[in-house]
Design a protein around this motif. Sequence first.
Motif: not given
Length: 486
Positions: A469-474
């Motif tokens: 999730y954090m990767h996609c948000r970044n």
Amino acid sequence: MPEPQSKFSVRRCLTFATGLLECLCFAGAVFGWAALVFVLKEDRYFSFLCVNGTGVNGTQTLDCSAQDEQFSLIFTIASFMNNFLTLPNGFLFDRFGTTVTRLYGIFLYTMGTLMVAFSSSALAYLLFPALSFLAVGGILLLMTNMQVGNLFGSRRSTIITLYNGAFDSSSALFLIVKLLHEIGVSLRAAFLFLSACSVIHILRTFFLLPRNLIPYPLPDRYTYGVSCGKSVTASAEVAANGEALPAAEETPLTNNAPVKQEKTFRECLLSRFFLWHLLWLSVMQLRHYLFIGTLNPMLQRLTGGQPSLVSQYTNAFAITQLCGVLCAPWNGLIMDRHKGKPRAAGETEQEADLRATVLSLFLTALQCVLFSLCASTPYLPLQYLTFILQVLNRSFLYGGNAAFISVAFPSCHFGKLYGLVMALSAVFSLLQYPCFALVKGPLGGDPLYVNVGLTLLSVLAFMHPVFVYMHCRNLASERAKSKASS
């Protein structure tokens, strides 16, 4: 042209349907071990390990804990081989293609069924290689079938998870063996029949599957299999690109897949995606393996050793395994829910696919924690709910594992990465045997503390969906900044 196209569509549908039946009826039979143990105990396998003991009120009892430990060891070794040998098998699959890999898997599976068929209480140790052969042969059948999802682009993840669900449901095969045994069909007759079914697997290998790999994305006019006495795979590869290709898996590299997406195997292996995914799979798989391997002694303890109740709950567990094929597609639909919808400006298809996996990864971890909590509660009627949660979580776990690897990494490395993650998680799953020995020894048969520890360990699985999730948000944040600056 309509006629050949119709012919290819029929072939693809037959490939899908027969692959589903193959996974449903054969591939994951070894995970129905609890039902087969019941039959083996009736046939007095390892009965010499049972000794006379004294009960709490001074009565004479038969202590078969050593027999249970032997059965647990057989399953531990088989489940380890099932996963660990997926690594060399993955390299074999990527290097030599479908036909060679399947013939090898069919040989192992047939050897396993024949060994069980000709085993007896006097030759009980044949079960050690037999179950390992069944496990490794079964996972090879699954591995070569999962590529069928490439034939149905927009439903790729759904089909991959469906096949994994069918693999889980095939553990009910040993329930059928148990029920047939109760009406007089011998273990030998049942397993000789399973050996004879290998002819079906061989026919399917040559007529309904390609010699090499099914590429993704799929080239135009792609065909495969044997038609009118000759192979059409090679001619299809020529037609698709204007020149002969050495292997089908190379086709995507000459189509429209951007070069920048094709990471090397080493880059994939050292990526955080791979490491977090390995942790996610390992902790949940250990929980499932320990539960399956110790189900029979757990039911013996909760029922006070009543054979009728143990049989009743064993049947209930095996029947719920049939529902795996119904549960798994839900996970695939979750992962494919964005297909056909417009993507955000600048978002690639792989980014959209990754974003869709977050919910699947999170739900799988949540199911495992709930399943582990129920399994840790020493209340017999609650085990019906435990069985339901176990099959739901297991179908999500293995389907999601294969689907995530197919989404997050290049398809040319699928076999190797799938094999490696299964092999490394197998090493981690060896902890099940020390856990079982701890329960039988120092803990005096009470698994409460081990169950609590495994439940806490399962919580670590939530770290994987958080990272994705954090990767996609970044990535979304970077696109927004790039758009604003331009």
